[in-house]
Motif scaffolding. Structure first.
Motif, PDB file in Angstrom:
ATOM      1  N   VAL A 110      76.643  32.771  19.373  1.00 18.59           N
ATOM      2  CA  VAL A 110      75.444  33.601  19.342  1.00 18.59           C
ATOM      3  C   VAL A 110      74.195  32.724  19.274  1.00 18.59           C
ATOM      4  O   VAL A 110      73.212  32.969  19.980  1.00 18.59           O
ATOM      5  N   HIS A 111      74.229  31.708  18.446  1.00 19.93           N
ATOM      6  CA  HIS A 111      73.073  30.819  18.270  1.00 19.93           C
ATOM      7  C   HIS A 111      72.729  30.091  19.567  1.00 19.93           C
ATOM      8  O   HIS A 111      71.567  30.089  19.987  1.00 19.93           O
ATOM      9  N   VAL A 112      73.717  29.507  20.202  1.00 19.65           N
ATOM     10  CA  VAL A 112      73.461  28.763  21.441  1.00 19.65           C
ATOM     11  C   VAL A 112      72.949  29.704  22.532  1.00 19.65           C
ATOM     12  O   VAL A 112      72.022  29.373  23.271  1.00 19.65           O
ATOM     13  N   ARG A 113      73.531  30.879  22.607  1.00 21.53           N
ATOM     14  CA  ARG A 113      73.072  31.854  23.606  1.00 21.53           C
ATOM     15  C   ARG A 113      71.606  32.214  23.378  1.00 21.53           C
ATOM     16  O   ARG A 113      70.802  32.253  24.316  1.00 21.53           O
ATOM     17  N   LEU A 114      71.239  32.483  22.126  1.00 21.00           N
ATOM     18  CA  LEU A 114      69.851  32.825  21.831  1.00 21.00           C
ATOM     19  C   LEU A 114      68.923  31.652  22.142  1.00 21.00           C
ATOM     20  O   LEU A 114      67.856  31.849  22.736  1.00 21.00           O
ATOM     21  N   CYS A 115      69.321  30.443  21.788  1.00 19.78           N
ATOM     22  CA  CYS A 115      68.509  29.255  22.100  1.00 19.78           C
ATOM     23  C   CYS A 115      68.277  29.125  23.601  1.00 19.78           C
ATOM     24  O   CYS A 115      67.159  28.830  24.053  1.00 19.78           O
ATOM     25  N   ARG A 116      69.314  29.338  24.374  1.00 19.75           N
ATOM     26  CA  ARG A 116      69.182  29.250  25.840  1.00 19.75           C
ATOM     27  C   ARG A 116      68.235  30.312  26.376  1.00 19.75           C
ATOM     28  O   ARG A 116      67.421  30.036  27.250  1.00 19.75           O
ATOM     29  N   LEU A 117      68.352  31.525  25.867  1.00 21.08           N
ATOM     30  CA  LEU A 117      67.492  32.605  26.347  1.00 21.08           C
ATOM     31  C   LEU A 117      66.035  32.382  25.978  1.00 21.08           C
ATOM     32  O   LEU A 117      65.128  32.668  26.755  1.00 21.08           O
ATOM     33  N   VAL A 118      65.806  31.867  24.775  1.00 20.36           N
ATOM     34  CA  VAL A 118      64.451  31.650  24.277  1.00 20.36           C
ATOM     35  C   VAL A 118      63.872  30.342  24.840  1.00 20.36           C
ATOM     36  O   VAL A 118      62.664  30.155  24.833  1.00 20.36           O
ATOM     37  N   VAL A 119      64.737  29.474  25.324  1.00 29.24           N
ATOM     38  CA  VAL A 119      64.375  28.149  25.839  1.00 29.24           C
ATOM     39  C   VAL A 119      63.715  27.340  24.728  1.00 29.24           C
ATOM     40  O   VAL A 119      62.585  26.881  24.829  1.00 29.24           O
ATOM     41  N   ASP A 120      64.453  27.227  23.621  1.00 27.27           N
ATOM     42  CA  ASP A 120      63.946  26.477  22.479  1.00 27.27           C
ATOM     43  C   ASP A 120      65.128  26.095  21.588  1.00 27.27           C
ATOM     44  O   ASP A 120      66.201  26.701  21.670  1.00 27.27           O
ATOM     45  N   LEU A 121      64.920  25.089  20.772  1.00 26.15           N
ATOM     46  CA  LEU A 121      65.903  24.716  19.757  1.00 26.15           C
ATOM     47  C   LEU A 121      65.541  25.484  18.488  1.00 26.15           C
ATOM     48  O   LEU A 121      64.634  25.107  17.759  1.00 26.15           O
ATOM     49  N   LEU A 122      66.227  26.575  18.272  1.00 24.95           N
ATOM     50  CA  LEU A 122      65.910  27.448  17.147  1.00 24.95           C
ATOM     51  C   LEU A 122      66.627  27.009  15.880  1.00 24.95           C
ATOM     52  O   LEU A 122      67.753  26.513  15.938  1.00 24.95           O
ATOM     53  N   PRO A 123      66.014  27.247  14.731  1.00 21.56           N
ATOM     54  CA  PRO A 123      66.726  27.056  13.472  1.00 21.56           C
ATOM     55  C   PRO A 123      67.854  28.092  13.365  1.00 21.56           C
ATOM     56  O   PRO A 123      67.737  29.211  13.893  1.00 21.56           O
ATOM     57  N   HIS A 124      68.915  27.722  12.685  1.00 15.35           N
ATOM     58  CA  HIS A 124      70.030  28.656  12.509  1.00 15.35           C
ATOM     59  C   HIS A 124      69.591  29.936  11.816  1.00 15.35           C
ATOM     60  O   HIS A 124      70.099  31.022  12.099  1.00 15.35           O
ATOM     61  N   GLY A 125      68.631  29.814  10.919  1.00 17.79           N
ATOM     62  CA  GLY A 125      68.141  30.982  10.202  1.00 17.79           C
ATOM     63  C   GLY A 125      67.464  32.004  11.101  1.00 17.79           C
ATOM     64  O   GLY A 125      67.483  33.201  10.817  1.00 17.79           O
ATOM     65  N   THR A 126      66.880  31.535  12.196  1.00 18.27           N
ATOM     66  CA  THR A 126      66.274  32.472  13.146  1.00 18.27           C
ATOM     67  C   THR A 126      67.349  33.360  13.755  1.00 18.27           C
ATOM     68  O   THR A 126      67.177  34.580  13.868  1.00 18.27           O
TER      69      THR A 126
END
Length: 145
Positions: free
Chosen positions: A24-40
């Motif tokens: 889920v985290h990697v998918r969201l990062c790819r969609l947002v085009v950013d390295l997101l914190p896990h908490g996001t």
């Protein structure tokens, strides 16, 4: 007096649960085009769960897959202190509905939220992320060309 800007939340995973979080985290990062914190990712997942119908939330909490994702691997994820209120709202709705026997444990809410987030369409994930971005101090998603 300093204002608390983040708080750590306890998650209880099995190895499969960690894989769920990472998917889920990697998918969201790819969609947002950013390295997101896990908490996001955790925050977006709980907000998404909170937007589901109460019957859907109860179904996630009663899904046998939930037990497969929970376990003895303890991890802490930092995110907005506001997440606690979001979790309390979900628990209150489920308890009031009487569709689940007892108030669900917080770590089960987190797992149910991650399971529900995994099922959402890409567009829905972007809308969820952008809806909470300012609230958690993140920029809105960049759009890929």
């Amino acid at each position: 007096m300093a204002v608390t800007r983040s708080r750590a939340y306890k998650l209880q995973f099995s190895a499969d649960g960690i894989q769920l979080f990472l998917r889920v985290h990697v998918r969201l990062c790819r969609l947002v085009v950013d390295l997101l914190p896990h908490g996001t990712t955790l925050y977006v997942a709980v907000v998404g769960l909170g937007r589901c119908a109460t019957e859907e939330i109860a179904a996630c909490l009663l899904d046998p897959e939930l037990e497969r994702y929970g376990g003895r691997i303890i991890r802490y994820v930092g995110t907005s202190p506001a997440l606690a209120g979001r979790v309390e709202d979900v628990i209150a709705r489920v308890v009031a509905s009487q569709q689940v026997y007892a108030a669900p444990q917080v770590w089960k809410i987190f797992l149910a939220a991650l399971m529900a987030l995994e099922e959402r369409a890409d567009r829905e994930l972007l809308v969820l992320h952008d809806g909470v971005a300012e609230e958690i101090g993140r920029p809105r998603a960049q759009r890929q060309n």
